[in-house]
Design an enzyme around this catalytic site. Structure first.
Site, PDB file in Angstrom:
ATOM      1  N   ASP A 131       0.796  -1.222   0.000  1.00 22.97           N
ATOM      2  CA  ASP A 131       0.000   0.000   0.000  1.00 22.97           C
ATOM      3  C   ASP A 131       0.831   1.276   0.000  1.00 22.97           C
ATOM      4  OD1 ASP A 131       0.993  -0.177   2.544  1.00 22.97           O
ATOM      5  OD2 ASP A 131      -0.951  -0.322   3.533  1.00 22.97           O
ATOM      6  N   TYR A 147       0.367  -3.201  11.742  1.00 24.04           N
ATOM      7  CA  TYR A 147       1.433  -4.208  11.788  1.00 24.04           C
ATOM      8  C   TYR A 147       1.678  -4.494  13.263  1.00 24.04           C
ATOM      9  CZ  TYR A 147       2.682  -3.260   6.898  1.00 24.04           C
ATOM     10  OH  TYR A 147       2.673  -3.124   5.538  1.00 24.04           O
ATOM     11  N   ARG A 162      -4.818   4.572   6.079  1.00 23.47           N
ATOM     12  CA  ARG A 162      -5.084   4.244   4.681  1.00 23.47           C
ATOM     13  C   ARG A 162      -6.294   5.008   4.162  1.00 23.47           C
ATOM     14  NH1 ARG A 162      -3.941  -1.168   3.092  1.00 23.47           N
ATOM     15  NH2 ARG A 162      -5.581  -0.788   1.568  1.00 23.47           N
ATOM     16  N   PRO A 200       7.804  -5.905   5.356  1.00 23.14           N
ATOM     17  CA  PRO A 200       7.025  -4.891   4.643  1.00 23.14           C
ATOM     18  C   PRO A 200       6.975  -3.531   5.332  1.00 23.14           C
ATOM     19  CG  PRO A 200       5.540  -6.364   5.809  1.00 23.14           C
ATOM     20  CD  PRO A 200       6.941  -6.856   6.080  1.00 23.14           C
TER      21      PRO A 200
END
Lengths: 674, 674
Positions: A50, A279, A271, A355
């Protein structure tokens, strides 16, 4: 099995993720015959990557696709750190901007689901070409005949493909209303897929000049080529939740690093559409004796519980879960990135890591952004195939830096805060904060610095091995050396090998202010940027005429504005275009005072009014101070060659046209020369 | 003739030009049942209007459609004046910015062909509604039963429509390759159209609550209603060429005013795709004894020759002509803008003038932008029909100002430069330049200042005539008066009646910088902007709680965030929303410190994080200095009501909730109240 069909294609792209589609964008813009295949049945619409770096936004802009992404995405402006205070209670320790102000015209990185980004890529492909992604297609075998590697009319790579026919979709698209109940993660999905070909499928052989394989961390192509991944797996296991959180945690809309004394860490990523990606370290899950953990043992409520514990005393709940996954931190980089400079690997197929730094998708796209134009120039017969060597030399360095960065960075995340400076098992929060400040340059994508090569004229000797077809007696190999030479001191803030930064300049004719970087479109052309200096001075204008005369009379026809007067602008120059930025007062110079090479004429369209710019105060958007920004003398100027991927390739004075010609002559194919 | 079908619709829009489509956009956003008919067979793709003011760009942004237009259009940044020097030779006399820097977040006006703007409108209509334009449809009769004018469930306007069936298209779409050989102008086209109904056509009766007629300068509706246009025709005749010029005139890409001693004047307007619009005075063409000229006598080469003469010694040629037309300058304004507040005229149907100030399309779109939300609120039963009176009172003033402006402005264009200050037949160039500087405010669209009315609480008495349905004995008319009251001194730079300007503010939660004006979307809601002041001070935060308590307890339920927790945000508040800008240091206040009314909660989506903003330095985009810009006290703040069309409606202190309630109570329908 029936006789396979054979079809020829310039470029076959295996894998339609961000790296594969970025390669396809180059091909669409350069008019290269291309096919894209993907084993996934449908465009996956949840989860995955993302984070989009500022540098990636610049790449999107070069393909003219940035606006939609910029508008739809969540802009991540700020980073907060939360740690236990002396009383053990979580509190906000610091706030800072998430990227370095001023580093790009896209000041902040943004967040948008990978499938939306892919969607914009696909729309743009449809607009510029007839390239479509063929889905549910799996490669079965790949072979390359290296002896033909220098022959540009040959199709030395043969890929046999088969359609995947299954009784039922192996990809349960998560229904958002189901709250992630059907959740899965990308890695497991890929592995599952390898097993399911329940019915025989029709076959076809694709004969390709080149193959770009972007088939992910479990790359089929890599395993076929026998290339290895080097690196290690850590003991740290993390979970990821994409949810719409209901919480009283005040910084839920900023990027947050939350550390606890013993419950583990969280990184929050805001987001689009009110989503937040969490996370969350799963401190209680440990890998088994084989170094791996049992993925099936983890469910989203376990991740939520761990997150609640870390974020306490703040509350965290959700009613809507988009996606979730788990992963074990590990860093690996491929030993080789290409076979015979005919088959290239890009993206997760050559580097995997954690990530959390938001690097994966960005570095992957930048891999194929580096490769795409080189392949196109070779296929079009403009450049020698030897430029393809620079793909591995440039991108493997970046991949190794990424892996090292991720090792340092993810360790800082997974360890608890140190009690004091003697506590070696923990991380001092001031070290963490310092590391964060340092990582911003890397994370934004602007730390990339390509070394000297045939394409980057950093001072030094460049060795090159060239393979040619001997007459009837197989390929011949020839070594050669180049003395690369640039005059870095003429543009002190334009480090050779790094990406050309952008400052605002004014169009000489219509006074509109432009970010100069926006003008460097990804069309496969090199950009010769002429910093013309103070052309209101007669002597300087004479130097400009001297420069354009020399450029016009070069043996290598770089700039061919008048090849075809009835053609469109795009087809008229095949190697480089010239853009001018002068520093004279705009009032004192007229457009037609400049040599015609700098303002090409077309019989139907008249003069091209979008090629000469001024470093001057604008009416509405201030002064870009471009000469100062680039570190260039305002009176005498200089000349800069910018590669099609916007990296600074060569710097010289207005009288250094010989050196400029040498730069191009080193890699232009014989057919490009007069 | 067969029995006509009858269909009911809330709003019928006649004419799908920019004004009609702007009205349709409002209806699409407010969920009003709407039909749009247009007599033209196809969407005309050349010529017509092209100038877009900064204010119009703000309107587009409120409908979220500005990005495409901003990107595709030509940005007209600079204005140059060219006059004969003492030697009689044309020379550049001055340059200035085309608009006033800083007046809008859309600093410059832009140019784009009308059909492209309409295209973006049509795309947006398709996205938000099922409203489509029905083409080749002509109204045949229109009647209105005024006795039912207050009855909102009635459909008092009956329009009979017929399909235009012709053997052959009367609209030759100009083929660009034909170089304007098939050129025509918009006015002639309309007149031709009135004559051609070669076959009988199927008929239908539309019963509408309201009709908005935007059917152009030769408005059929206006003539049916018997309304007059007042004004006069001048003797000045101009030609227009849309061409890709081939010229050595250096300022061809800027807006230019070119005056000659005796050959006439030119205005140049740069356009997208290398086009330039040339407005050229045809000094040698004179109107006949009837005050009109013979249009058919003029051909594009005549306009070109006149232009060549004016621009001499510079050369001007073209190979590509997109469109051309001629016009005689005249200024006229309609005597009445509506019939019974049921049928409304907008755009060219109520004001015509010369095109050179780039006002026509803008003022026309702004007409229906003013009307659309009012109609929607009345149809939805939220507001009393009496608010519709403000359409004529507000827009007729604007139209008259436009006409006066155009008379002054076009005279300056059509007269030659004065030889000296005693030369009364000419125009002194310093007067021209001065007029240009003055016109920039008008031309940008920001001079509009609506007078006191039921919708604009400028201090003073407002009279209102309200018609109600008497019980069985016909309509009753009642006069009433309001004492409107605002506290202009609390926001000294927010003049009541003018459009609310925009400054950058920061989202409290995620630190993103926003132009505040961008947040005022056209959704039919009033915006209560709470300037909360320095909420880090306990006393001030108490005032905020006092304000929100009073707002919550009002008899008029303006702000109903919690009516329907499962509904989407859009349906939850039906009259107004509240946006907060505070001036406390962002670090010292947490989001959850604010009253819940300012940060509404949803059970599925959590808190709304996009409602509270800060006037503070941003990480990347400087300090907006919003409080200073608005002229508001940074400690104590104030409250501002902004109308759905972004005009400032009311200003008060945090304790003035009674006055705020009175503002709304004056025009809210009884059904809206508790």
């Amino acid at each position: 099995m029936s006789q396979p069909n054979v079809s020829e294609v310039d470029v076959l792209i295996i894998g339609a993720g961000p790296a594969g589609l970025m390669a396809a964008l180059w091909m669409s813009r350069c008019g290269i015959k291309t096919r894209v295949i993907d084993r996934r049945e449908a465009h996956v619409r949840v989860g995955q990557a993302d984070g989009i770096q500022s540098r990636s936004l610049e790449l999107f802009d070069s393909f003219d696709i940035v606006d939609k992404i910029w508008k739809e995405s969540c802009h991540m402006v700020e980073m907060s750190m939360w740690n236990p205070g002396d009383d053990g209670v979580l509190r906000r320790a610091s706030r800072m901007s998430n990227t370095i102000p001023g580093i790009s015209r896209f000041s902040q990185g943004v967040l948008l689901a990978q499938h939306r980004i892919e969607g914009v890529f696909l729309e743009s492909l449809a607009e510029y070409s007839n390239v479509e992604v063929q889905r549910s297609i799996e490669p079965i075998s790949i072979t390359c005949n290296p002896s033909g590697a220098e022959n540009q009319s040959a199709y030395p790579v043969k890929v046999i493909i088969a359609q995947i026919v299954t009784e039922r979709s192996p990809y349960p698209i998560v229904n958002p209303a189901s709250n992630g109940a059907a959740g899965f993660d990308g890695q497991r999905k890929n592995r599952k897929l390898n097993g399911i070909q329940e019915k025989p499928a029709p076959e076809e052989t694709i004969a390709a000049k080149y193959v770009i394989s972007c088939d992910g961390a479990h790359s089929w192509t890599r395993s076929q080529l026998g290339f290895q991944m080097e690196g290690e797996q850590s003991e740290y296991i993390w979970g990821v939740l994409d949810v719409i959180p209901i919480t009283n945690f005040p910084d839920i809309r900023t990027r947050c690093a939350i550390h606890t004394a013993s419950a583990g860490s969280i990184m929050l990523i805001p987001r689009e559409d009110r989503l937040v990606r969490i996370y969350c370290q799963l401190s209680e899950v440990k890998p088994g004796s084989d170094g791996r953990f049992d993925r099936s043992s983890i469910k989203p409520d376990m991740i939520l519980k761990a997150a609640q514990k870390i974020m306490s005393p703040y509350e965290l709940e959700y009613k809507h879960c988009d996606w979730w996954t788990t992963y074990q931190i590990g860093q690996r980089v491929g030993t080789r990135f290409s076979a015979h400079d005919r088959i290239f690997l890009a993206g997760d197929a050559i580097h995997t890591h954690s990530p959390k730094a938001g690097q994966g998708m960005n570095v992957s796209m930048q891999d194929s952004y580096n490769l795409g134009w080189k392949l196109a120039l070779v296929i079009k017969g403009i450049a020698k195939p030897s430029i393809l060597e620079t793909y591995e030399s440039e991108r493997r360095t970046v991949a190794k830096e990424l892996i090292e960065f991720d090792q340092r960075f993810s360790r800082l995340w997974s360890k608890p805060p140190a009690k004091d400076s003697a506590d070696e098992g923990g991380v001092l929060m001031k070290d963490f904060q310092h590391a964060f400040q340092k990582q911003r340059l890397f994370s934004s994508g602007f730390a990339v610095d390509y070394g000297p090569s045939i394409l980057t004229a950093k001072d030094g000797i460049v060795h090159r091995r060239e393979t040619t077809n001997g007459a009837g007696c197989g390929p011949k190999t020839q070594d050669s050396e180049f003395q690369m030479k640039s005059q870095q001191h003429l543009a002190t803030n334009l480090p050779l090998g790094q990406r050309f930064p952008s400052f605002r300049v004014i169009n000489h004719c219509d006074a509109r202010s432009w970010h100069f970087g926006k003008l460097l479109k990804a069309d496969g052309l090199f950009h010769i940027v002429l910093f013309a200096g103070d052309v209101s001075k007669t002597e300087q204008m004479q130097r400009i005429y001297g420069f354009t005369d020399a450029l016009t009379n070069m043996a290598t026809p770089l700039v061919q504005y008048s090849i075809n007067n009835s053609g469109s602008q795009k087809t008229r120059c095949h190697v480089a275009d010239v853009l001018t930025i002068h520093s004279a007062p705009r009032q004192q110079v007229e457009y037609l005072d400049f040599p015609e090479l700098l303002r090409p004429f077309d019989e139907e369209l008249g003069w091209d009014y979008d090629r000469i710019f001024v470093d001057e105060e604008s009416y509405y958007e201030g002064h870009g101070n471009a000469y100062e920004g680039y570190g260039i003398d305002k009176v005498r100027g200089c000349v800069v060659i910018v590669r099609p991927d916007q990296h600074v390739a060569w710097i010289g004075g207005l009288e250094d046209v010989d050196s400029l010609e040498t730069y191009f002559a080193n890699f232009l194919a014989a057919s490009s020369k007069r």
